[in-house]
Scaffold this active site. Sequence first.
Site, PDB file in Angstrom:
ATOM      1  N   GLU A 275     -10.750   5.912  -1.918  1.00  0.00           N
ATOM      2  CA  GLU A 275     -10.288   4.561  -2.261  1.00  0.00           C
ATOM      3  C   GLU A 275      -8.785   4.556  -2.057  1.00  0.00           C
ATOM      4  O   GLU A 275      -8.055   5.169  -2.842  1.00  0.00           O
ATOM      5  CB  GLU A 275     -10.598   4.230  -3.720  1.00  0.00           C
ATOM      6  CG  GLU A 275     -12.049   4.418  -4.122  1.00  0.00           C
ATOM      7  CD  GLU A 275     -12.934   3.300  -3.650  1.00  0.00           C
ATOM      8  OE1 GLU A 275     -14.147   3.505  -3.570  1.00  0.00           O
ATOM      9  OE2 GLU A 275     -12.411   2.224  -3.324  1.00  0.00           O
ATOM     10  N   CYS A 309      -3.985  -1.353  -6.365  1.00  0.00           N
ATOM     11  CA  CYS A 309      -4.464  -1.239  -4.986  1.00  0.00           C
ATOM     12  C   CYS A 309      -4.914  -2.582  -4.434  1.00  0.00           C
ATOM     13  O   CYS A 309      -4.751  -2.846  -3.255  1.00  0.00           O
ATOM     14  CB  CYS A 309      -5.590  -0.227  -4.930  1.00  0.00           C
ATOM     15  SG  CYS A 309      -6.936  -0.603  -6.052  1.00  0.00           S
TER      16      CYS A 309
END
Length: 538
Positions: A275, A309
Amino acid sequence: MSEPTPASGHLVDGPFDPEHDPRASLALEPAYVDNLTRRIVSTTGARVPVESPLNGQPLARIPQSSTDDVLEASTRARRAQAAWAATSLDERAAILLRFHDLVLDRQDEIIDLIVLESGKARKHAFDEPMHVAMTARYYARTAHQHLDTERRIGVVPGLTRVEVNHVPKGVVGIISPWNYPFTMAVCDGLPALLAGNTVVAKPDAQTMLSALLGAQLLEEAGLPEGVWNVVAGPGRDIGPPLITGSDYICFTGSTATGKLIAKQCADRLIGASLELGGKNPILILRDASLEKAAEGAVRACFSNAGQLCVSTERMFVADQVYDRFVERFVARTQAMTLGASLEWGTDMGSLISQDQLDTVQAHLDDAVAKGARVLAGGRARPDLGPYFFEPTILEGVTPEMTCFGDETFGPVVALYRFHDEADAVARANAGDYGLNASIYTQDGDRGRAIARQIKCGTVNVNEAFGATFASIDAPMGGMRQSGMGRRQGSEGIHRYTETQSVATQRGIRFAPMFGMSDSGYAKMMTLNLRLLKKMGRP
Ligand code: NAD
């Protein structure tokens, strides 16, 4: 049961009050720190100080793990794994549900530690226990749906019984970042545990305490010894032995580190989910509700000071509404309150470190030097704490500026006008990343149709990022340079299992029978295939 004590109750000098003493000590009581850090597998005797970004002063000293300690943690995990996998799925799910309750009951303590370690505003820290609790409940309640043995179609109807088992991979290594230090350290481990794996966790060095509190609560929820192990140290030193001792790696962090990890996993032929970073776009279409879009845009860009993110760094606004939207967005941004505080009530906290502050300042300086205009913010705020930076809106950002395509990972967003939607989609899809996007429109069908053209793993219509992030049944992760694999949903648990197909044959065999010749067998089989197609069989 006694009332849980918030972590702020364990500060050596009492609760932090920057109004009166901006340099007040935030050191935690040694006994409180020791109770958390005794979970780290460490024989080195070495301790590394961590500071609180709220005031830049020491917060605690964290024991460090050596290569051998990491290998020992993997050995402990491997030893515990068979017995853990032999417990029933319902027993494992029950531990997750107890953990869910503990996380909600102890949220004040969890949030205090997150704020102390990361410097973020309390309301952004609150998202973390919520996300962890939702993840625990979701996987506990859907355990059978994902993990029970499945029946599949056998080759000979009625005579070939085929079952697929979901067997655990074994030991899962989890490498997590500092930006959401509680949820990133814990949430990916919950499906791994439920699937019968054991875990070795390596949280970021700057935010070990939040991660260790997660480990403590799992223990209190009934997780047996050796099932969740924690190591501490610089990633470049203890990452390699962690990969050596694991059967699967779950990594969250930067794209550069993700690529290094992928190479090391490839050498061992083990899987990894990665990720990674993003340069996430928002599209504000001409029919958007401008108040809703401006409110959502503030959260999209400035939650956790942009150190998220999935946060937005590029905003594409339809020509027809550009001026009216920008006026609202700038006003809301300028009205935000900043502060170093353990209390509720501030809209944005600090960046985590000098490194982050340097990156944000460098991106801003470069953009301004090359002609970008600052519509809001644009300044560091050392008066509030060492790493504070104002929420910042830029206009006139061009491809030669660093912040055009590189992830800033801070509270800086660039505004762009668009004339037609196809152009906006093309610009949103430009660049290397593909993590998250948002679209604001009053026409849900149109929003969803545009979403299909966006090359991102998650797209939120009329919300910043929370709608996808908190919908735990839906997979979440990146396309292109934003990652490989998915967390959440069935994808987020099946990454931790191997499928095993078991076929039980009866009645016939896969060879000529009853004196049949090879060519007779071939003819019979051909006839069978034609028949099965006619019958509509898959
Ligand atoms: P980073 O890659 O430097 O560090 C992340 C983790 O990896 C830390 O635990 C670190 O100690 C460890 N690490 C560093 N080098 C290593 C190595 N050589 N081997 C093994 N482990 C190593 O990332 P960061 O700068 O701390 O985090 C910010 C980045 O993370 C941003 O790019 C952000 O977009 C990304 N991020 C992505 C998600 C997501 O879900 N996609 C979530 C949070 C953060």
